[in-house]
Design an enzyme around this catalytic site. Structure first.
Site, mmCIF file in Angstrom:
data_model
loop_
_atom_site.group_PDB
_atom_site.id
_atom_site.type_symbol
_atom_site.label_atom_id
_atom_site.label_comp_id
_atom_site.label_asym_id
_atom_site.label_seq_id
_atom_site.Cartn_x
_atom_site.Cartn_y
_atom_site.Cartn_z
ATOM 1 N N ASP A 1 0.863 -1.179 0.000
ATOM 2 C CA ASP A 1 0.000 0.000 0.000
ATOM 3 C C ASP A 1 0.907 1.241 0.000
ATOM 4 O O ASP A 1 2.084 1.154 0.362
ATOM 5 C CB ASP A 1 -0.864 -0.046 1.272
ATOM 6 C CG ASP A 1 -1.632 1.236 1.500
ATOM 7 O OD1 ASP A 1 -2.293 1.699 0.542
ATOM 8 O OD2 ASP A 1 -1.576 1.773 2.623
ATOM 9 N N ASP B 1 -0.356 5.140 0.775
ATOM 10 C CA ASP B 1 -0.704 6.118 1.818
ATOM 11 C C ASP B 1 -0.683 5.494 3.215
ATOM 12 O O ASP B 1 -1.411 4.539 3.486
ATOM 13 C CB ASP B 1 -2.110 6.691 1.580
ATOM 14 C CG ASP B 1 -2.189 7.476 0.288
ATOM 15 O OD1 ASP B 1 -1.166 7.603 -0.407
ATOM 16 O OD2 ASP B 1 -3.290 7.954 -0.040
ATOM 17 N N ASP C 1 -1.970 -0.660 5.909
ATOM 18 C CA ASP C 1 -2.316 -0.019 7.187
ATOM 19 C C ASP C 1 -3.825 0.095 7.441
ATOM 20 O O ASP C 1 -4.236 0.429 8.535
ATOM 21 C CB ASP C 1 -1.702 1.395 7.271
ATOM 22 C CG ASP C 1 -2.435 2.400 6.388
ATOM 23 O OD1 ASP C 1 -2.802 2.030 5.254
ATOM 24 O OD2 ASP C 1 -2.670 3.529 6.837
HETATM 25 MG MG LIG Z 1 -3.127 3.190 3.404
#
Ligand SMILES: [Mg+2]
Length: 276
Positions: A8, A10, A223
């Site tokens: 991922d 961000d 996340d």
């Molecule tokens: Mg993310």
């Protein structure tokens, strides 16, 4: 054995607040030197990811808009990626890429959002509804970043509006009837084809790596809630913390929780991979 990292962006590879990559920058050439490709798998658009690919000298395939499409640079694999390589999803040629589309088109997503919000009488605004000035104000992005984020192919992000309570639930239910999902990516919700997610795209791309290299060990990092399908399909899935030191909730048993926030956690996992 070939190893591949799916990550991922961000809040994972990039800093949650300012999207900076300074923390991970030094370790990426080391992975490259070991022949371990780092594959971006993000809700970011193609042009956004191309910005980071260029900045980080990344020439690997990448997965855009939360698993909506896989962009494979021409010549990356020794075999041709065309419709015969994958019969389940449309494959087409765009500039220097073969593109496998798992999601819906942006125009389809936009038209269904329009219908659903009219029926529910809910005020929600996505990139397609807002001026560049408004997008900059809401996201805090500068003009270049805001423009790249607005260049959408498969999904719409809801940047403004009330996303709690019954009307939003009703709105989501209507989208579901049209084959669309509405998932939280941390700061904002994104509307996209319900049949595609990061996990499906990672699985498909992993199959291409296997076709090229035989056995492949896959590593995943994320996340947020939209990363859980990714982390569930890789051999080793790692969940880094969000700012404040908390993890996104998950019931997936085979995900390792890393005791550090975002890129700091990313670095720890990368170092453990390099040392093996
Ligand atoms: Mg993310």
């Amino acid at each position: 054995m070939e190893r591949v990292i799916f990550t991922d962006l961000d809040g994972t590879l990039l800093d949650f607040q300012d999207y900076s990559y300074s923390t991970v920058h030094p370790v990426l050439p080391k992975l490259e030197a070991l022949g371990i490709p780092v594959v971006f798998c993000s809700s970011k658009t193609r042009v956004e990811q191309e910005f980071y690919r260029q900045a980080l000298n990344n020439q690997n395939p990448f997965i855009t808009e939360n698993g909506s499409a896989i962009f494979i640079p021409n010549g990356y694999f020794s075999f041709i990626i065309d419709q015969s390589a994958n019969s389940e999803y449309p494959v087409d040629q765009q500039e220097n890429y073969s593109v496998i589309r798992l999601g819906e088109t942006y125009s389809y997503v936009r038209s269904k959002i329009q219908t659903a919000r009219e029926q529910v009488s809910i005020d929600l605004w996505g990139y397609g509804d807002l001026s560049l000035k408004e997008i900059k104000e809401i996201t805090g992005l500068d003009s270049g970043f805001a423009q790249r984020a607005s260049s959408r192919d498969y999904s719409e992000t809801l940047l403004k509006g009330n996303k709690i309570g019954q009307p939003f639930k009703d709105f989501k239910a209507l989208l579901a009837e049209s084959g669309l999902s509405c998932v939280s990516g941390g700061k904002f919700h994104t509307v996209m084809g319900a049949k595609s997610d990061k996990g499906k795209a990672v699985k498909l791309l992993t199959a291409l790596y296997q076709r090229e290299f035989g056995t492949v060990e896959t590593i995943g990092l994320g996340d947020s809630a939209n990363d859980i399908p990714l982390l569930a399909v890789v051999d080793r899935g790692y969940l880094v913390q969000k700012p404040g030191g908390k993890w996104s909730e998950t019931t997936e048993p085979n995900i390792t929780k890393i005791d550090k926030v975002g890129p700091e956690g990313w670095i720890d996992v990368a170092k453990s991979i390099i040392s093996v």
